[in-house]
Enzyme design. Structure first.
Site, PDB file in Angstrom:
ATOM      1  N   LEU A  44       2.232 -30.723 -17.353  1.00  0.00           N
ATOM      2  CA  LEU A  44       1.954 -31.186 -15.650  1.00  0.00           C
ATOM      3  C   LEU A  44       1.145 -32.320 -16.012  1.00  0.00           C
ATOM      4  O   LEU A  44      -0.280 -32.262 -16.498  1.00  0.00           O
ATOM      5  CB  LEU A  44       1.338 -29.837 -15.172  1.00  0.00           C
ATOM      6  CG  LEU A  44       1.239 -30.062 -13.953  1.00  0.00           C
ATOM      7  CD1 LEU A  44       1.658 -28.831 -12.919  1.00  0.00           C
ATOM      8  CD2 LEU A  44      -0.470 -30.200 -13.651  1.00  0.00           C
ATOM      9  N   LEU A  45       0.985 -33.186 -15.132  1.00  0.00           N
ATOM     10  CA  LEU A  45       0.264 -34.154 -14.633  1.00  0.00           C
ATOM     11  C   LEU A  45      -0.244 -33.746 -13.275  1.00  0.00           C
ATOM     12  O   LEU A  45       0.548 -33.473 -12.340  1.00  0.00           O
ATOM     13  CB  LEU A  45       0.822 -35.425 -14.740  1.00  0.00           C
ATOM     14  CG  LEU A  45       0.337 -36.758 -13.953  1.00  0.00           C
ATOM     15  CD1 LEU A  45       0.847 -38.155 -14.696  1.00  0.00           C
ATOM     16  CD2 LEU A  45       0.417 -36.992 -12.389  1.00  0.00           C
ATOM     17  N   ASN A  46      -1.502 -33.985 -13.132  1.00  0.00           N
ATOM     18  CA  ASN A  46      -2.021 -34.108 -11.660  1.00  0.00           C
ATOM     19  C   ASN A  46      -2.821 -34.965 -11.291  1.00  0.00           C
ATOM     20  O   ASN A  46      -2.801 -36.331 -11.552  1.00  0.00           O
ATOM     21  CB  ASN A  46      -2.511 -32.670 -11.058  1.00  0.00           C
ATOM     22  CG  ASN A  46      -3.416 -31.934 -11.772  1.00  0.00           C
ATOM     23  OD1 ASN A  46      -3.413 -31.713 -12.875  1.00  0.00           O
ATOM     24  ND2 ASN A  46      -4.616 -31.567 -11.217  1.00  0.00           N
ATOM     25  N   ASP A  47      -4.427 -34.852 -10.898  1.00  0.00           N
ATOM     26  CA  ASP A  47      -5.051 -35.847 -10.161  1.00  0.00           C
ATOM     27  C   ASP A  47      -5.534 -37.148 -11.227  1.00  0.00           C
ATOM     28  O   ASP A  47      -5.705 -36.918 -12.432  1.00  0.00           O
ATOM     29  CB  ASP A  47      -6.682 -35.297 -10.059  1.00  0.00           C
ATOM     30  CG  ASP A  47      -6.590 -33.819  -9.150  1.00  0.00           C
ATOM     31  OD1 ASP A  47      -5.375 -33.602  -9.053  1.00  0.00           O
ATOM     32  OD2 ASP A  47      -7.652 -33.404  -8.730  1.00  0.00           O
ATOM     33  N   GLN A  63      -5.294 -35.544 -15.048  1.00  0.00           N
ATOM     34  CA  GLN A  63      -5.338 -34.160 -15.430  1.00  0.00           C
ATOM     35  C   GLN A  63      -4.164 -33.816 -16.032  1.00  0.00           C
ATOM     36  O   GLN A  63      -3.156 -34.222 -15.558  1.00  0.00           O
ATOM     37  CB  GLN A  63      -5.398 -33.474 -14.248  1.00  0.00           C
ATOM     38  CG  GLN A  63      -6.879 -33.450 -13.469  1.00  0.00           C
ATOM     39  CD  GLN A  63      -7.944 -32.857 -14.369  1.00  0.00           C
ATOM     40  OE1 GLN A  63      -7.997 -31.526 -14.356  1.00  0.00           O
ATOM     41  NE2 GLN A  63      -8.718 -33.621 -14.927  1.00  0.00           N
ATOM     42  N   TYR A 106     -12.107 -30.928 -15.540  1.00  0.00           N
ATOM     43  CA  TYR A 106     -11.458 -31.064 -14.033  1.00  0.00           C
ATOM     44  C   TYR A 106     -11.756 -32.347 -13.845  1.00  0.00           C
ATOM     45  O   TYR A 106     -12.309 -33.186 -14.550  1.00  0.00           O
ATOM     46  CB  TYR A 106     -11.958 -29.747 -13.182  1.00  0.00           C
ATOM     47  CG  TYR A 106     -11.183 -28.576 -13.416  1.00  0.00           C
ATOM     48  CD1 TYR A 106     -10.524 -28.183 -14.279  1.00  0.00           C
ATOM     49  CD2 TYR A 106     -11.548 -27.583 -12.213  1.00  0.00           C
ATOM     50  CE1 TYR A 106      -9.842 -27.032 -14.321  1.00  0.00           C
ATOM     51  CE2 TYR A 106     -11.105 -26.244 -12.309  1.00  0.00           C
ATOM     52  CZ  TYR A 106     -10.113 -26.173 -13.333  1.00  0.00           C
ATOM     53  OH  TYR A 106      -9.410 -24.722 -13.461  1.00  0.00           O
ATOM     54  N   SER A 107     -11.376 -32.811 -12.668  1.00  0.00           N
ATOM     55  CA  SER A 107     -11.253 -34.015 -12.220  1.00  0.00           C
ATOM     56  C   SER A 107     -12.920 -34.804 -12.046  1.00  0.00           C
ATOM     57  O   SER A 107     -13.785 -34.072 -11.758  1.00  0.00           O
ATOM     58  CB  SER A 107     -10.959 -34.096 -10.740  1.00  0.00           C
ATOM     59  OG  SER A 107      -9.429 -34.067 -10.915  1.00  0.00           O
ATOM     60  N   ARG A 166     -16.836 -29.323  -7.165  1.00  0.00           N
ATOM     61  CA  ARG A 166     -16.101 -30.054  -8.524  1.00  0.00           C
ATOM     62  C   ARG A 166     -15.746 -31.522  -7.738  1.00  0.00           C
ATOM     63  O   ARG A 166     -15.854 -32.141  -6.642  1.00  0.00           O
ATOM     64  CB  ARG A 166     -14.987 -29.494  -8.725  1.00  0.00           C
ATOM     65  CG  ARG A 166     -13.851 -29.017  -7.688  1.00  0.00           C
ATOM     66  CD  ARG A 166     -12.645 -28.289  -8.331  1.00  0.00           C
ATOM     67  NE  ARG A 166     -11.776 -27.902  -7.124  1.00  0.00           N
ATOM     68  CZ  ARG A 166     -11.650 -26.764  -6.612  1.00  0.00           C
ATOM     69  NH1 ARG A 166     -12.812 -25.758  -7.080  1.00  0.00           N
ATOM     70  NH2 ARG A 166     -11.029 -26.349  -5.801  1.00  0.00           N
ATOM     71  N   ASP A 167     -15.265 -32.548  -8.651  1.00  0.00           N
ATOM     72  CA  ASP A 167     -14.690 -33.690  -8.551  1.00  0.00           C
ATOM     73  C   ASP A 167     -15.666 -35.003  -8.272  1.00  0.00           C
ATOM     74  O   ASP A 167     -15.628 -35.528  -7.234  1.00  0.00           O
ATOM     75  CB  ASP A 167     -13.648 -33.787  -7.622  1.00  0.00           C
ATOM     76  CG  ASP A 167     -12.703 -32.674  -7.758  1.00  0.00           C
ATOM     77  OD1 ASP A 167     -12.505 -32.023  -8.716  1.00  0.00           O
ATOM     78  OD2 ASP A 167     -12.154 -32.331  -6.623  1.00  0.00           O
TER      79      ASP A 167
END
Length: 490
Positions: A44-47, A63, A106-107, A166-167
Site C-alpha cells: 500500500l502507498l498513501n501520503d 507512506q 508516519y507522514s 501528526r504530519d
C-alpha cells in the site's frame, strides 16, 4: 481477507527475499498497473511525504506498507527524478526501527539545511496496552540518501490535545524554523498548530492557527501552510465533515483556505474552506517549490478505509500528476506541470459538430492518453461525453448549460471500490464550460476543468481500455475542438 493486528505490524525483515519477489510478481500481473503515475512496487502507498527539489533533483517519499494493500507498519519509500515525471524507485529510506517510530514512520516533510537533507515526520509508538504515543522526529540523510541519525523533537501531544497529533510540514523563515502540524482537541475538534524552533531543533508551541473553523471535523491531517503571491494558503484534510449538497461527498476531504496569515497573532483571515478536488480519490496532498520557483502539489490518489479492486493483486493506490498552484480571486488554480508534456507522443486534432446524434472520437492510445477539449460554440442544453470500451463499460461526464453543473459518473466504469454509496460526483462551475484537459491512465482519470479552476480525480478499473469518447447533446449543438496525445511511460 481480514488482517490481524499482528499481521499488519510485521516488517520487511519478517519475510524472505524470495517471498518478497513472489509478492512483486503478483503485483505485476495486475491488469491495472499505471503507465505514468507513481505506484508502489508492492503493498500500500498513501501520503506523499518529504517532497523537495534538492541539489538538482526532485525527491519524493511516500507512506508505504510493503506486505499488503492495508494500513500497517509504515515506512517511507523514496523515488527520485530529474524532472517531475520520470521517477526512479530507490527503495525504503525511513524504517520503523526505533522506540519512537516502532509502530510506523508516519507522514511529514523535508528541508535542506546546509548541504544536507533533513526529514521531519511523526513516529508512531504503541505501548503494551496499545496506547499511542506520537513523537515528532528529525532524520538526517547522508550523501547516499540513507538515514544516518534520528532524534525525537517532541514527545506526546500538548495539553488539551489527544494523541492524534501528526504530519509536520516544516519551513524556514528568517533565521527560525517552523512547522505546522495536524491535531485533535480533547473535545474532538480538528486544529492546525504552529511550532517555532532554532538551529538546534528545539521547538516550542506558538499555538493554534485561528481560522474561525471551530466545529469543522474531528481531526485535521496533513496541513501545509505557505505563501502564494500576496496570499497565504493553508491546505489541510478535515476528517468528519458531513456531506453538504455536491460538496464533501467522500469519506474524508482535502481542501484549503486562502487569505492573510499573521504569524504574530496566528490569525488567518479567509473566505471559507474550498475542496481541492471533486473526484472520488484524492487525499493528503503535499506541496514544494519547483526548480522554476513555482508551488507544485502532488496528492494521494486514494482514500483510507476503502477496499480497491487492486487489493487482490497485493497493491493499492498511486499518486496524482504534479500540479502547479496559482491563486486567482482567492481560488487555487491547479494546472498540470509542464514536465508532463515530456510524456507526449503521437498527436491528432479534430473539430466536431455535436448534436443529438452521437459523434465518436477514437482515442489515439486507449489506456494512456491526454485529451484536450475546447468548447468553441455551445447552443446545447446538456453535453454528454462518454468514454467507452469493447465490453460496454463507460465513464460519463455531463455538463448542463442551464445550471452550470458538471458531473462525473463512474457507476458503469468497471469494477468499483467498496464503501462508497454513490458513484457520481458533481461540481457547480462559476463560469461556462470552456476547456477540459483529461488524463487517462490504465486505472485512473484526472479531469482539469476550465484551465484548472476545478479538478476531478478518480480511480477506474475497467476490464478493457476505453477506446473512444462519444459526444452528444439532449438538444441543440456544440462545436468542439479536440487535441489528443499518446502518453508514454513515466
Amino acid at each position: 481477507m481480514e488482517w490481524t493486528r499482528e499481521e499488519r505490524y510485521r516488517g520487511l525483515s519478517s519475510i524472505s527475499n524470495e517471498a518478497f519477489e513472489s509478492m512483486t510478481h503478483k503485483v505485476n500481473q495486475s491488469p491495472w498497473r499505471q503507465h505514468f503515475h507513481i505506484q508502489p512496487v508492492s503493498g500500500l502507498l498513501n501520503d506523499p511525504n518529504g517532497f523537495i527539489y534538492f541539489k538538482g533533483q526532485y525527491h519524493l517519499f511516500y507512506q508505504w506498507y510493503p506486505l499488503g494493500p492495508v494500513h500497517g507498519l509504515k515506512y517511507w519509500y523514496h523515488v527520485v527524478s530529474d524532472d517531475l515525471v520520470h521517477f526512479e524507485n530507490k527503495g525504503p529510506v525511513v524504517y520503523p526501527d526505533t522506540t519512537y517510530d516502532s509502530h510506523g514512520a508516519y507522514s511529514g516533510s523535508s528541508i535542506q539545511i546546509g548541504e544536507q537533507l533533513y526529514l521531519f515526520y511523526t513516529g508512531n509508538h504503541r505501548t503494551k496496552d496499545w496506547e499511542r504515543v506520537p513523537y515528532q522526529m528529525a532524520a538526517t540523510l547522508n550523501d547516499d540518501f540513507q538515514v544516518e541519525d534520528k532524534q525525537p523533537l517532541i514527545e506526546g501531544s500538548p495539553q488539551g490535545y489527544t494523541d492524534h497529533f501528526r504530519d509536520p510540514k516544516v519551513w524556514k523563515e528568517n533565521e527560525d524554523y517552523y512547522f505546522v502540524i495536524g491535531a485533535q482537541t480533547t473535545e474532538q475538534s480538528g486544529r492546525a498548530l504552529i511550532y517555532q524552533g532554532d538551529t538546534s531543533f528545539k521547538f516550542h508551541l506558538l499555538g493554534e492557527i485561528e481560522t474561525g473553523l471551530s466545529d469543522f471535523g474531528y481531526m485535521w491531517e496533513c496541513p501545509d501552510l505557505f505563501k502564494l503571491g500576496n496570499k497565504d494558503v493553508l491546505i489541510f484534510c478535515p476528517q468528519g465533515l458531513e456531506p453538504d449538497g455536491m460538496n464533501c461527498r467522500n469519506i474524508y476531504q482535502s481542501g484549503y483556505i486562502v487569505g492573510d496569515f499573521d504569524l504574530e497573532t496566528l490569525e488567518m483571515k479567509h473566505h471559507g474552506f474550498v475542496e481541492l478536488d471533486h473526484g472520488f480519490d484524492f487525499y493528503a496532498p503535499q506541496t514544494t517549490i519547483s526548480k522554476e520557483g513555482e508551488r507544485v502539489l502532488i496528492g494521494w490518489m486514494g482514500l483510507p478505509d476503502i477496499t480497491y479492486p487492486t487489493d487482490v493483486y497485493n497493491w493499492a493506490h498511486c499518486l496524482t500528476l504534479p500540479r502547479v498552484l496559482k491563486v486567482k480571486e482567492d481560488t487555487l488554480i491547479q494546472t498540470v506541470h509542464p514536465d508532463v508534456e515530456k510524456l507526449r507522443g503521437r498527436s491528432k486534432k479534430a473539430t466536431l459538430e455535436v448534436s443529438h446524434d452521437h459523434t465518436a472520437l477514437d482515442l489515439i492510445q486507449p489506456d494512456c492518453s491526454e485529451v484536450n477539449i475546447s468548447i468553441l460554440e455551445n447552443e446545447a442544453d446538456v453535453l454528454s461525453m462518454i468514454f467507452t470500451n469493447q465490453v460496454d463499460e463507460i465513464v460519463k461526464m455531463t455538463y448542463d448549460n442551464n445550471t452550470g453543473i458538471f458531473e462525473l459518473d463512474r457507476s458503469q466504469s468497471g469494477e468499483l471500490p467498496s464503501n462508497q454509496d454513490n458513484q457520481k460526483r458533481s461540481i457547480q462551475l462559476n463560469e461556462d464550460l470552456q476547456t477540459l484537459k483529461i488524463f487517462i491512465d490504465t486505472s485512473s482519470i484526472e479531469v482539469f476543468i476550465n484551465e484548472g479552476t476545478h479538478v476531478m480525480t478518480s480511480r477506474l478499473f475497467p476490464k478493457a481500455a476505453y477506446q473512444s469518447c462519444q459526444f452528444s447533446t439532449q438538444s441543440g449543438t456544440v462545436k468542439l475542438e479536440t487535441k489528443q496525445y499518446e502518453m508514454k511511460r513515466g
